[in-house]
Design a protein around this motif. Structure first.
Motif, PDB file in Angstrom:
ATOM      1  N   LEU B 400      -8.459  23.138  10.753  1.00  0.00           N
ATOM      2  CA  LEU B 400      -9.182  23.392  12.001  1.00  0.00           C
ATOM      3  C   LEU B 400      -8.453  24.455  12.821  1.00  0.00           C
ATOM      4  CD1 LEU B 400     -11.615  22.638  13.639  1.00  0.00           C
ATOM      5  CD2 LEU B 400     -10.323  20.784  14.679  1.00  0.00           C
ATOM      6  N   ASP B 401      -7.126  24.400  12.781  1.00  0.00           N
ATOM      7  CA  ASP B 401      -6.350  25.396  13.526  1.00  0.00           C
ATOM      8  C   ASP B 401      -6.658  26.801  13.023  1.00  0.00           C
ATOM      9  OD1 ASP B 401      -3.895  25.835  15.435  1.00  0.00           O
ATOM     10  OD2 ASP B 401      -3.522  27.066  13.668  1.00  0.00           O
ATOM     11  N   TRP B 402      -6.843  26.937  11.708  1.00  0.00           N
ATOM     12  CA  TRP B 402      -7.155  28.273  11.186  1.00  0.00           C
ATOM     13  C   TRP B 402      -8.467  28.795  11.763  1.00  0.00           C
ATOM     14  CZ3 TRP B 402      -5.856  27.266   5.298  1.00  0.00           C
ATOM     15  CH2 TRP B 402      -4.463  27.334   5.137  1.00  0.00           C
ATOM     16  N   GLN B 403      -9.396  27.887  12.025  1.00  0.00           N
ATOM     17  CA  GLN B 403     -10.670  28.322  12.606  1.00  0.00           C
ATOM     18  C   GLN B 403     -10.519  28.658  14.090  1.00  0.00           C
ATOM     19  OE1 GLN B 403     -13.327  28.783  10.608  1.00  0.00           O
ATOM     20  NE2 GLN B 403     -11.917  28.167   8.996  1.00  0.00           N
ATOM     21  N   LEU B 404      -9.669  27.890  14.756  1.00  0.00           N
ATOM     22  CA  LEU B 404      -9.576  28.032  16.213  1.00  0.00           C
ATOM     23  C   LEU B 404      -8.501  29.011  16.646  1.00  0.00           C
ATOM     24  CD1 LEU B 404      -9.851  24.229  17.101  1.00  0.00           C
ATOM     25  CD2 LEU B 404     -11.658  25.951  17.235  1.00  0.00           C
ATOM     26  N   ASN B 405      -7.623  29.354  15.717  1.00  0.00           N
ATOM     27  CA  ASN B 405      -6.486  30.205  16.056  1.00  0.00           C
ATOM     28  C   ASN B 405      -6.952  31.513  16.705  1.00  0.00           C
ATOM     29  OD1 ASN B 405      -3.691  30.894  15.934  1.00  0.00           O
ATOM     30  ND2 ASN B 405      -4.183  32.302  14.270  1.00  0.00           N
ATOM     31  N   GLU B 406      -6.252  31.898  17.788  1.00  0.00           N
ATOM     32  CA  GLU B 406      -6.524  33.154  18.507  1.00  0.00           C
ATOM     33  C   GLU B 406      -7.914  33.205  19.132  1.00  0.00           C
ATOM     34  OE1 GLU B 406      -4.402  35.387  19.369  1.00  0.00           O
ATOM     35  OE2 GLU B 406      -2.744  34.550  18.233  1.00  0.00           O
ATOM     36  N   THR B 407      -8.530  32.034  19.353  1.00  0.00           N
ATOM     37  CA  THR B 407      -9.796  32.024  20.074  1.00  0.00           C
ATOM     38  C   THR B 407      -9.581  31.432  21.462  1.00  0.00           C
ATOM     39  OG1 THR B 407     -10.509  29.785  19.502  1.00  0.00           O
ATOM     40  CG2 THR B 407     -10.993  31.526  17.890  1.00  0.00           C
ATOM     41  N   TYR B 408     -10.640  31.465  22.259  1.00  0.00           N
ATOM     42  CA  TYR B 408     -10.550  30.912  23.609  1.00  0.00           C
ATOM     43  C   TYR B 408     -10.384  29.396  23.619  1.00  0.00           C
ATOM     44  CZ  TYR B 408     -10.559  34.507  27.072  1.00  0.00           C
ATOM     45  OH  TYR B 408     -10.139  35.511  27.898  1.00  0.00           O
ATOM     46  N   PHE B 409     -10.620  28.741  22.473  1.00  0.00           N
ATOM     47  CA  PHE B 409     -10.382  27.303  22.409  1.00  0.00           C
ATOM     48  C   PHE B 409      -8.907  27.020  22.693  1.00  0.00           C
ATOM     49  CE2 PHE B 409      -9.625  23.175  20.565  1.00  0.00           C
ATOM     50  CZ  PHE B 409     -10.811  22.476  20.777  1.00  0.00           C
ATOM     51  N   ILE B 410      -8.039  27.856  22.145  1.00  0.00           N
ATOM     52  CA  ILE B 410      -6.593  27.686  22.359  1.00  0.00           C
ATOM     53  C   ILE B 410      -6.260  27.946  23.837  1.00  0.00           C
ATOM     54  CG2 ILE B 410      -4.294  28.496  21.668  1.00  0.00           C
ATOM     55  CD1 ILE B 410      -5.783  27.046  19.440  1.00  0.00           C
ATOM     56  N   VAL B 411      -6.925  28.947  24.409  1.00  0.00           N
ATOM     57  CA  VAL B 411      -6.696  29.245  25.839  1.00  0.00           C
ATOM     58  C   VAL B 411      -7.103  28.024  26.673  1.00  0.00           C
ATOM     59  CG1 VAL B 411      -7.210  30.837  27.721  1.00  0.00           C
ATOM     60  CG2 VAL B 411      -7.148  31.679  25.375  1.00  0.00           C
ATOM     61  N   ALA B 412      -8.228  27.421  26.314  1.00  0.00           N
ATOM     62  CA  ALA B 412      -8.680  26.221  27.038  1.00  0.00           C
ATOM     63  C   ALA B 412      -7.652  25.097  26.884  1.00  0.00           C
ATOM     64  CB  ALA B 412     -10.039  25.767  26.502  1.00  0.00           C
ATOM     65  N   HIS B 413      -7.195  24.877  25.647  1.00  0.00           N
ATOM     66  CA  HIS B 413      -6.226  23.803  25.397  1.00  0.00           C
ATOM     67  C   HIS B 413      -4.960  24.009  26.216  1.00  0.00           C
ATOM     68  CE1 HIS B 413      -3.300  21.247  23.477  1.00  0.00           C
ATOM     69  NE2 HIS B 413      -2.615  22.295  23.078  1.00  0.00           N
ATOM     70  N   LEU B 414      -4.413  25.208  26.154  1.00  0.00           N
ATOM     71  CA  LEU B 414      -3.121  25.399  26.827  1.00  0.00           C
ATOM     72  C   LEU B 414      -3.257  25.329  28.346  1.00  0.00           C
ATOM     73  CD1 LEU B 414      -2.207  28.466  28.093  1.00  0.00           C
ATOM     74  CD2 LEU B 414      -2.606  29.076  25.735  1.00  0.00           C
ATOM     75  N   HIS B 415      -4.437  25.718  28.861  1.00  0.00           N
ATOM     76  CA  HIS B 415      -4.614  25.588  30.314  1.00  0.00           C
ATOM     77  C   HIS B 415      -4.816  24.133  30.736  1.00  0.00           C
ATOM     78  CE1 HIS B 415      -4.940  29.984  30.315  1.00  0.00           C
ATOM     79  NE2 HIS B 415      -4.569  29.877  31.576  1.00  0.00           N
ATOM     80  N   TYR B 416      -5.508  23.364  29.918  1.00  0.00           N
ATOM     81  CA  TYR B 416      -5.621  21.924  30.245  1.00  0.00           C
ATOM     82  C   TYR B 416      -4.242  21.277  30.227  1.00  0.00           C
ATOM     83  CZ  TYR B 416     -10.523  20.932  30.875  1.00  0.00           C
ATOM     84  OH  TYR B 416     -11.785  20.851  31.410  1.00  0.00           O
TER      85      TYR B 416
END
Lengths: 127, 664
Positions: B400-416
């Motif tokens: 799943l990380d390979w799909q989400l890597n470098e996308t805004y999903f990660i930005v959302a996660h780190l801001h939460y």
């Protein structure tokens, strides 16, 4: 004092050892130089990784056993040689519980890491 | 109950500490105030080593950096509010998102928690100061200078521009020829000095400066959180300092540590950075979790559920956090089992995290919640922690990380994770301890407005980022085409971010209004349990007129909880007087039995000058002014010699045999 330290950090140290040994061996075994390999450099790599996991699990269980003993000892009112032991404000029992919980969490961590070692093939088969 | 236990070593340094009382207005109390208060005017301002002043300076400075980083974010959100906007050029956008990350992660998130801990630790632990007061001042000054250093090139349009994790080869000399990265690299090494000396101070303070009777099972969770973060910092700061120093050598001296063409390894950068980076993530949330663990029970009118579990969860999270850094490198081509081992370790973190969450929920559930503003922030934090934690578990799965890597999903996660677990507890903590800091209460009505606006704005701003990521929007793009289908989520995100900013503005208005017109607060306006609420608000320079003796985890709730049974009740009015100069008591690490009378150093401007000269030496390195650099290093050594010059009055005193038998 030594038993307290083992109960607090023994399982954690076993898990760190498992990670610190398994990761570089697995990484080097499958990617020794400039290009990744489809199969490990050493045919016995899976067996080595499983042996490491079992040894670390055994160390974690020993730590848990010592922690359980200390916890029971503290529960029955015997002082744990945590510090000077000049008076008991509950610190002995607290350290006993902490050791027990620490051993529990890191035995689980060793099992999780063992699952990764057992269930996943060492090198990427599509290479 | 507590007897001084360590035998005196040198007969000339033996002394019998007096035991007694020093009520406000008594001769003893007046004398203590004279001993501990700093000089008025700029001399006192520059030379104070009072942990409370340093703590507040940390909080204010870090909050200013938060506002600067926030404004950078708002400009970026204006640029991304719609497709094909041209408010910013790509290079300006690069610099803005880099400085936003650098500011929030390095100049706000940990320093503000250091501020809380600096202010609160001695008060919570029953001491008169931190172990090394001058080192404490040095830590602050270097932090301030490092922050200014890293922003020095910003007005010139040459700010760091390779992201906060600064990957090579883009940050190397071939692709990034300006001074941008050199400023970042040297600034990070400088900031590392500040963090290291601050961490040393926290570790030693916990193990040597607790009030007699405050056994290891009675320290507040904030102390556990900061201790854990400090130990982690001591282990990982060398890694990142080395990484940035090697990069600076590559760029300025011509070494090839990260230069592929000459046998260097870009992955070495990623390892060195993330060996530091992931523990740092926990370092900037664990003390904040400690704030919640200590303050939430006050508003639930009951002790924290599962104290030992939460203390253990704090330490276990950090320990596991040392062994998960490769989950930031899942897409680098490492072998499958190597990734899986770190994926499994990343899943393990959910265990201690869940323990803490259930402890907070159980505390609320079993307590009688009082819905004051700090409670709202702490309850809001729990919700955001769960959302951020769940998305973290998702990205721990390699596929799943390979799909989400470098996308805004990660930005959302780190801001939460970073905003939700850091900013909400911090703002809640300011509402909670504001009466202690200033002697005035903050306005409840404005406080509740600030919470709801911030909470709604935060979720409106950051939750849609998950969707943007799932829709395939990569992070760090300065604009996007209207045909990508990202218009609506980005517009909502931009609106949400401005609503969140309005919430922060309301909070700042509340601070300004309350500082002038807030209701006067007594020593314990919240009816809290911990030791800092036993002293006046704001606390006097000496903190405690007498060193208290502690008999339970909740010294101010002992009557209602029937704590202290068998060990007697805490003694807050009578204890060691210690007023022959700046003095406090040193105790043993586990049992907190008194061992030594610690002679504390007085105010000094030398920490300021050491920090200044060191920072100027780094500026000289940046500008290649080597003679100037040498001169500043020499000045730094001279300032250190003045600082460390032996003083007879500072020789530590061993209590005499008779006082060793004394009971508080």
């Amino acid at each position: 004092m030594l038993r307290t330290i083992v109960s607090l950090f023994g399982a954690a140290a076993a898990w760190v050892a498992q990670m610190s040994l398994s990761e570089p061996l697995a990484a080097y075994g499958c990617y020794p130089h400039e290009a990744p390999l489809p199969t490990p450099l050493w045919a016995s790599l899976p067996a080595i990784l499983i042996t490491i996991s079992l040894a670390c699990l055994a160390a974690g269980l020993v730590s848990g056993y010592i922690a359980r003993g200390l916890w029971k000892q503290a529960g029955t009112g015997h002082a744990i040689a945590a510090g000077s032991g000049s008076f008991d404000g509950g610190q002995g029992r607290f350290l006993g519980i902490l050791g027990l919980l620490s051993s529990f969490v890191f035995i689980i961590a060793i099992l999780f890491t063992s699952c990764a070692v057992i269930l996943v093939s060492p090198c990427s088969p599509w290479v | 109950m507590s007897a001084i236990t360590r035998p005196p070593s040198d007969s000339r340094l033996r002394r019998s500490p007096d035991i007694g009382q020093a009520p406000v207005g008594s001769d003893a109390e007046i004398r203590l105030a004279e001993i501990w208060e700093s000089l008025p005017g700029w001399k006192g301002w520059l030379s104070t080593v009072d942990h409370k002043v340093i703590g507040l300076r940390y909080i204010v400075t870090a909050f200013v950096f938060l506002l600067i980083g926030g404004m950078e974010a708002l400009i970026m959100r204006l640029q991304l509010a719609g497709p094909n906007l041209t408010l910013l050029t790509p290079e300006q956008y690069n610099q803005l998102f880099t400085m936003h990350g650098v500011t929030m992660i390095f100049l706000y998130a940990l320093p503000i928690l250091s501020g809380f801990s600096n202010y609160l630790w001695p008060l919570m632990l029953g001491s008169r100061d931190m172990t090394f007061p001058r080192l404490n001042a040095l830590s602050y000054w270097i932090f301030l200078f490092a922050g200014i250093f890293m922003y020095a090139s910003f007005p010139l349009g040459q700010a760091p521009n390779a992201g906060w994790f600064n990957y090579v080869p883009y940050s190397g000399p071939i692709y990034n020829t300006g001074p941008n990265i050199d400023v970042f690299a040297l600034g990070m090494v400088l900031l590392g000095v500040s963090t290291t000396v601050g961490s040393v101070n926290f570790v030693v303070t916990l193990f040597k400066m607790r009030a007699p009777g405050m056994t290891i099972n009675r320290v507040p969770i904030l102390v556990w959180g900061t201790l854990t973060a400090s130990v982690a910092n001591l282990l990982v700061i060398p890694s990142v300092s080395l990484a940035f120093f090697l990069l600076w050598l590559d760029r300025q001296v011509g070494t090839h540590f990260f230069d592929v063409a000459n046998g260097g390894k870009p992955l070495l950068w990623q390892h060195l950075f993330w060996i530091f980076g992931h523990p740092w993530v926990y370092a900037i949330v664990l003390p904040a979790m400690g704030i919640v663990s200590d303050a939430l029970p006050t508003f639930c009118r009951r002790p924290l559920v599962g104290y030992a579990w939460v203390a253990l969860a704090t330490m276990a999270t950090m320990l596991v956090g040392f062994e998960v850094w490769i989950h930031h490198m899942f897409a680098t081509g490492l072998p499958a089992v190597a990734l899986s081992i770190f994926g499994a370790a990343s899943f393990v973190i959910s265990i201690p995290s869940a323990v803490a969450v259930f402890a907070w929920i159980a505390t609320i559930w079993l307590g009688t919640p009082v819905f004051k503003t700090p409670f709202l922030f702490f309850a809001g934090f729990v919700i955001l922690f769960v959302i951020g934690g769940l998305s973290g578990v998702m990205t721990a799965a390699v596929p799943l990380d390979w799909q989400l890597n470098e996308t805004y999903f990660i930005v959302a996660h780190l801001h939460y994770v970073l905003l939700g677990i850091n900013v909400f507890p911090v703002v809640g903590g300011i509402y909670y301890w504001f009466p202690k800091f200033t002697g005035r209460m903050m306005d409840e009505k404005i406080g509740k407005w600030s919470f709801w606006v911030m909470f709604i704005g935060f979720n409106a701003g950051f939750f849609p980022m998950h969707l943007a990521g799932l829709l395939g929007m990569p992070r760090r793009i300065y604009t996007y085409s209207s045909r990508m289908g990202w218009d609506t989520v980005n517009l909502i995100t931009s609106i949400g971010s401005f609503v969140f900013a309005i919430g922060v503005l309301i909070f700042l208005v509340n601070v300004a209004v309350s500082l002038r017109r807030g209701t006067r607060a007594g020593s314990n306006p919240w009816d809290a349990a911990t030791l800092e609420w036993s002293v006046p608000s704001p606390p006097p320079a000496y903190n405690f007129a007498v060193i208290p003796h502690i008999a339970s985890r909740h010294p101010l709730w002992e009557d209602r909880l029937n704590e202290g049974e068998g060990t007697g009740q805490s003694s807050l009015e009578k204890g060691y007087l210690l007023m022959e100069g700046r003095e406090t008591i040193g105790t043993s690490p586990i049992d907190a039995t008194p061992e030594i009378i610690l002679k504390m150093p007085g105010d000094s401007a030398t920490p300021f000058f050491v920090g200044l000269f060191l920072s100027l030496a780094f500026a000289g390195m940046l500008l290649h002014w080597w003679s100037f650099t040498g001169l500043m290093i020499l000045s730094c050594i001279i300032a250190l010699m003045v600082w460390m010059w032996p003083e007879k009055a500072l020789a530590q005193r061993s209590p005499t045999d008779s006082s060793r038998e004394a009971h508080v």
